[in-house]
Design an enzyme around this catalytic site. Structure first.
Site, mmCIF file in Angstrom:
data_model
loop_
_atom_site.group_PDB
_atom_site.id
_atom_site.type_symbol
_atom_site.label_atom_id
_atom_site.label_comp_id
_atom_site.label_asym_id
_atom_site.label_seq_id
_atom_site.Cartn_x
_atom_site.Cartn_y
_atom_site.Cartn_z
ATOM 1 N N MET A 93 0.840 -1.194 0.000
ATOM 2 C CA MET A 93 0.000 0.000 0.000
ATOM 3 C C MET A 93 0.877 1.245 0.000
ATOM 4 S SD MET A 93 -2.834 -1.073 2.869
ATOM 5 C CE MET A 93 -1.644 -1.866 3.952
ATOM 6 N N GLY A 181 1.289 4.167 4.503
ATOM 7 C CA GLY A 181 2.146 3.323 3.660
ATOM 8 C C GLY A 181 2.621 2.057 4.354
ATOM 9 N N SER A 182 2.368 0.898 3.779
ATOM 10 C CA SER A 182 2.667 -0.359 4.462
ATOM 11 C C SER A 182 2.370 -1.526 3.528
ATOM 12 C CB SER A 182 1.802 -0.454 5.731
ATOM 13 O OG SER A 182 0.476 -0.095 5.423
ATOM 14 N N ARG A 183 2.219 -2.739 4.094
ATOM 15 C CA ARG A 183 1.851 -3.905 3.297
ATOM 16 C C ARG A 183 1.069 -4.890 4.157
ATOM 17 N NH1 ARG A 183 7.180 -6.693 1.250
ATOM 18 N NH2 ARG A 183 6.000 -8.607 0.876
#
Length: 212
Positions: A93, A181-183
């Site tokens: 993301m 922001g990440s996953r």
């Protein structure tokens, strides 16, 4: 439980949005010429914390995407949370994606594991094992094990998870949020059939990642 009456803007963002708008309005009042950057920031905060309702596919064997973003991994790995070989599908993301996280399957949460860690770029595969993360081990309605892991990123510094072991989730149900922001990594049984490839753009709940 966590599908609160949908406000369109995620509740996690209300304080940030309120502060951004108040600051922009204050600068506009005292010096309108300097206000444009502050309104741009307010618009960015607004888009980051948007949380639109989603249409839930009803195929009983579907595994849904838990997040909006881009597929960065599809492959066979070791699932370190459920101690098994698995198929891993990772969704990255960026700051322009919706960051609300949703359950990929109907099921019962068997275990919640939190790990402190680093904040390297979530686009890198090493983020899965080095970054701050929170893992749910879920027994799906058909008895299959699904592991769903929120992973913090370079900018993300706060993983929010609203469920605990013993809770049940419905597919598409909102269970957490990651800021900025990440996953999210999903580990599936080896018999699962991926329906996405690296580079695909996916939407939380509406995209089918795989089928049992």
């Amino acid at each position: 439980m966590n599908n609160y009456p949908h406000p369109i803007i995620a509740r996690e963002g209300w304080p940030f949005l309120g502060l951004a708008i108040a600051l922009a309005a204050l600068v506009t009042f005292f010096c309108a010429a300097w206000s444009i950057p502050f309104w741009i920031i307010a618009v960015f905060v607004l888009q980051f914390f948007r949380d639109p309702p989603r249409t839930i596919p009803q195929a009983p064997n579907a595994v849904l995407s838990p997040a909006d973003g881009r597929i960065v991994v599809v492959g066979k790995v070791q699932d370190p949370y459920a101690n098994r070989e698995a198929i891993k599908i990772s969704v990255f993301m960026n700051v322009f994606n919706v960051h609300s996280n949703r359950s990929p399957v109907d099921g019962k949460i068997e275990q919640v594991q939190y790990f402190p860690g680093k904040f390297v770029n979530a686009d890198l595969d090493k983020a899965s094992i080095e970054n701050e993360r929170n893992a749910l081990t879920i027994t799906a309605a058909n008895g299959q094990i699904v592991t769903c892991v929120q992973v913090a990123g370079l900018i993300a510094r706060r993983i929010l998870c609203y469920v605990k072991a013993g809770d049940t989730l419905a597919r598409g149900e909102r269970y957490g949020f990651i800021r900025f922001g990440s996953r999210v990594d999903v580990y599936l049984p080896l018999t699962a059939i991926p329906k996405v490839v690296v580079g695909d753009i996916v939407s939380a709940t509406e995209t089918i990642l795989a089928e049992f």
